[in-house]
Design an enzyme around this catalytic site. Structure first.
Site, PDB file in Angstrom:
ATOM      1  N   HIS A  52     112.432  -3.101 -53.892  1.00 55.02           N
ATOM      2  CA  HIS A  52     112.959  -2.135 -54.850  1.00 55.02           C
ATOM      3  C   HIS A  52     114.330  -1.595 -54.458  1.00 55.02           C
ATOM      4  CE1 HIS A  52     109.139  -2.373 -56.844  1.00 55.02           C
ATOM      5  NE2 HIS A  52     108.527  -2.115 -55.713  1.00 55.02           N
ATOM      6  N   PRO A  88     112.024  14.362 -56.431  1.00 59.69           N
ATOM      7  CA  PRO A  88     112.997  15.262 -55.788  1.00 59.69           C
ATOM      8  C   PRO A  88     113.437  16.371 -56.737  1.00 59.69           C
ATOM      9  CG  PRO A  88     113.952  13.081 -56.173  1.00 59.69           C
ATOM     10  CD  PRO A  88     112.531  13.009 -56.593  1.00 59.69           C
ATOM     11  N   GLU A  89     113.465  17.563 -56.225  1.00 56.87           N
ATOM     12  CA  GLU A  89     113.961  18.690 -57.007  1.00 56.87           C
ATOM     13  C   GLU A  89     115.302  19.135 -56.431  1.00 56.87           C
ATOM     14  OE1 GLU A  89     111.653  21.597 -58.661  1.00 56.87           O
ATOM     15  OE2 GLU A  89     109.785  20.472 -58.723  1.00 56.87           O
ATOM     16  N   ARG A  93     109.977   2.967 -59.091  1.00 54.36           N
ATOM     17  CA  ARG A  93     109.553   3.197 -60.478  1.00 54.36           C
ATOM     18  C   ARG A  93     110.704   3.074 -61.471  1.00 54.36           C
ATOM     19  NH1 ARG A  93     105.470   8.188 -60.421  1.00 54.36           N
ATOM     20  NH2 ARG A  93     105.286   7.570 -62.596  1.00 54.36           N
TER      21      ARG A  93
END
Ligand code: ZN
Length: 266
Positions: A88, A2-3, A106
């Protein structure tokens, strides 16, 4: 990853939680990029009075402090009421009507708590928000005059401008017709003005587009992709340049994919 525009879109999707009471926080796994702040598990019945974004950080201001969230490489926020727990799903924020869930396969994301966000080490040295009022050409010009680094790395330095990630740095430099390898202090005023205005334009456009796909972002099970927009160069190495049709080149700068046209970008 995500930016800034994605994070801003997520922030807007979470605004329905403003002025709601955060009943409790359930932490299932603590070892994200940094350990999850132990204070979080102790939060009880705090009003979430404001949700802000600074660079790519989400700031959830509750009575007595701020929950600081970075989505890292693969982090997602979504409303999970009624959804079964998956492997997760590391943190749940429990409200009366909603369960806000943080999923991060991650584990490069971060969920922290601070009593003083203005002086938090991750935030205090950040440069101006590129879409904010304190992002001024004169300041950028002053900073550029001091830098001999590759301009792409300079643009991505959060202490120069907060929150320009790899995708948008590639796009901004393509539109401004500047090689990613140029030194900022070698740019003419008119070249730097193009970098400045395309920075705002590219990010604003992406934020505007994000607004149209808001639903997919927050209300899904976290599987929906980030919005796809037409990108000129990023992800298009080996394909023809959209302006001159010459093959787009790819190099690595600081390990990150850098795609550009050696004809259009000088
Ligand atoms: Zn070209």
């Amino acid at each position: 990853m995500p930016e800034l525009p994605e994070v801003e879109t997520i922030r807007r999707g979470l605004l329905c939680l403003e002025n709601k009471t955060l009943r409790k926080v359930i932490v299932r796994r603590k070892d994200l990029r940094w350990p999850i702040s132990p204070e979080l598990s102790k939060l009880k019945d705090r009003c979430l009075y404001k949700i802000e974004r600074r660079a790519k950080y989400l700031l959830l201001h509750v009575e007595g402090g701020t929950i600081l969230v970075h989505l890292g490489m693969s982090g997602r926020f979504f409303f999970a009421e009624g959804l079964s727990l998956q492997k997760h799903d590391h943190v749940d924020f429990i409200f009366d009507q909603h369960v806000l869930r943080f999923r991060d396969p991650r584990r490069f994301g971060a969920v922290l708590f601070t009593k003083d966000h203005l002086h938090h080490p991750l935030l205090k040295n950040l440069g101006p928000e590129p879409l904010g009022e304190d992002f001024l050409f004169e300041d950028l010009q002053r900073a550029a005059a001091k830098s001999k680094r590759a301009i792409k790395l300079w643009l991505m330095d959060a202490n120069v401008i907060a929150g320009i990630g790899n995708i948008y740095a590639n796009e901004i430099l393509f539109l401004a017709k500047i090689s990613p390898l140029r030194a900022p202090n070698s740019l003419s005023t008119s070249e730097l003005k193009k970098v400045f205005s395309y920075t705002r334009e590219v990010l604003q456009k992406a934020v505007d587009m994000g607004g149209t796909t808001l639903k997919d972002f927050v209300n899904s099970q976290g599987e929906a992709g980030y919005f796809q927009q037409t990108l000129h160069v990023y992800g298009n190495a080996g394909k023809p340049c959209p302006k001159c049709r010459k093959t787009l080149l790819e190099i690595k700068l600081a390990g990150r994919s850098t795609v550009y046209c050696s004809t259009c970008q000088v």
